[in-house]
Design an enzyme around this catalytic site. Structure first.
Site, PDB file in Angstrom:
ATOM      1  N   ASP A  10       0.841  -1.195   0.000  1.00 50.72           N
ATOM      2  CA  ASP A  10       0.000   0.000   0.000  1.00 50.72           C
ATOM      3  C   ASP A  10       0.879   1.250   0.000  1.00 50.72           C
ATOM      4  OD1 ASP A  10      -2.617  -1.226   0.070  1.00 50.72           O
ATOM      5  OD2 ASP A  10      -2.053  -1.922   2.058  1.00 50.72           O
ATOM      6  N   LYS A  32      -0.405  -8.017  -1.296  1.00 54.71           N
ATOM      7  CA  LYS A  32      -1.589  -7.483  -0.640  1.00 54.71           C
ATOM      8  C   LYS A  32      -1.752  -6.010  -0.984  1.00 54.71           C
ATOM      9  CE  LYS A  32      -2.191  -5.335   3.070  1.00 54.71           C
ATOM     10  NZ  LYS A  32      -3.106  -4.440   3.784  1.00 54.71           N
ATOM     11  N   LYS A  62     -11.696  -5.246   3.750  1.00 53.83           N
ATOM     12  CA  LYS A  62     -12.430  -5.359   5.024  1.00 53.83           C
ATOM     13  C   LYS A  62     -13.864  -4.848   4.872  1.00 53.83           C
ATOM     14  CE  LYS A  62      -8.246  -4.920   7.881  1.00 53.83           C
ATOM     15  NZ  LYS A  62      -7.247  -4.586   6.837  1.00 53.83           N
ATOM     16  N   HIS A  64     -17.709  -4.237   5.163  1.00 57.35           N
ATOM     17  CA  HIS A  64     -18.569  -4.314   6.352  1.00 57.35           C
ATOM     18  C   HIS A  64     -19.790  -3.430   6.118  1.00 57.35           C
ATOM     19  CE1 HIS A  64     -18.780  -4.016  11.069  1.00 57.35           C
ATOM     20  NE2 HIS A  64     -19.895  -4.483  10.521  1.00 57.35           N
ATOM     21  N   ASP A  65     -20.920  -4.059   5.811  1.00 58.63           N
ATOM     22  CA  ASP A  65     -22.155  -3.322   5.547  1.00 58.63           C
ATOM     23  C   ASP A  65     -23.297  -4.316   5.604  1.00 58.63           C
ATOM     24  OD1 ASP A  65     -24.037  -1.338   4.497  1.00 58.63           O
ATOM     25  OD2 ASP A  65     -22.271  -0.293   3.721  1.00 58.63           O
ATOM     26  N   GLN A 185       1.344  -1.904  15.667  1.00 54.19           N
ATOM     27  CA  GLN A 185       0.885  -3.256  15.931  1.00 54.19           C
ATOM     28  C   GLN A 185       1.112  -3.598  17.405  1.00 54.19           C
ATOM     29  OE1 GLN A 185      -0.421  -5.203  13.087  1.00 54.19           O
ATOM     30  NE2 GLN A 185      -0.396  -3.056  12.498  1.00 54.19           N
TER      31      GLN A 185
END
Length: 226
Positions: A10, A32, A62, A64-65, A185
């Site tokens: 990213d 990724k 991710k 989410h809905d 993290q």
């Protein structure tokens, strides 16, 4: 060599991501790309990075809905042919089942349990009083029972969850080589320890992407898994 490393690429722009892929491709198992990159560059940017990469894509959005919305989103992503796609386990069983039903058979749909940036104190402030391990196990059962292919969890939860879901795919972030900065993290483990705990995919970003020599960093991590 047992290399399960997917590099989290990213980075700032498409050309930088393509350059990174060219450097690390010999030493990683996949690529990724996540929400930051997707919001900046969209499906066209993802396709541009993957073109000629010769690596499988882990598309980490991710989702989410409500179930209908997530199913539509998953279907719209099919042209990118992701090998792995993430949704949030907290979306509930109906949403998880809808995501799996909408995905192509070649795409593994995995559910995010507890983000590796959270610890037990963070969960407590959100109303989860029994800690990250219990929450991850709870959501893993939900993902399994909803027909998903696996989960995303920290390396510290893999062994316990694998005991109740031996055939699941365990995608594991929070992986840091010995001596690397932990950053944001909170629940981390070395690549080899995470692999030995049962991780199927090791997601590693900054220890590779922020290294002075990403190719050498990726090669060193791959060697540690030999």
């Amino acid at each position: 060599m047992d290399n399960r490393v997917f590099v989290a690429a990213d980075v700032a722009d498409v050309s930088a991501a393509r350059d990174l892929v060219a450097k690390v491709a010999p030493s990683v198992a996949g690529l990724k790309l996540g929400l930051e990159f997707f919001c900046a560059h969209g499906p066209a940017g993802i396709a541009a990075v993957m073109a000629g990469a010769g690596l499988p894509l882990f598309l980490d959005l991710k989702l989410h809905d409500i179930p209908n919305t997530v199913a539509g989103a998953v279907a719209s992503l099919a042209p990118l042919a992701p090998a792995i796609l993430t949704v949030h386990a907290a979306g509930g069983g109906a949403m998880l089942a809808a995501a799996r039903a909408a995905a192509p058979s070649h795409t593994k749909v995995v559910a995010v349990t507890v983000l590796t940036s959270l610890d037990d104190g963070d969960l407590l402030s959100a109303g989860v009083g029994d800690g990250s391990a219990a929450q991850a196990l709870r959501l893993a059962r939900l993902a399994r029972d909803s027909g998903l292919d696996g989960i995303v969890c920290s390396p510290h939860e893999v062994a316990a969850i694998k005991a109740i879901w031996p055939e699941g795919l365990f995608v594991v972030p929070g992986v840091r080589p010995e001596g690397s900065a932990v950053g944001d993290q909170k629940r981390v483990m070395t690549p080899r320890a995470a692999r030995d705990a049962g991780a199927g995919v090791l997601v590693i970003g900054r220890p590779i992407t922020a290294a002075p020599d990403p190719a050498a960093a990726a090669a060193a991590i791959a060697a540690s898994l030999a």
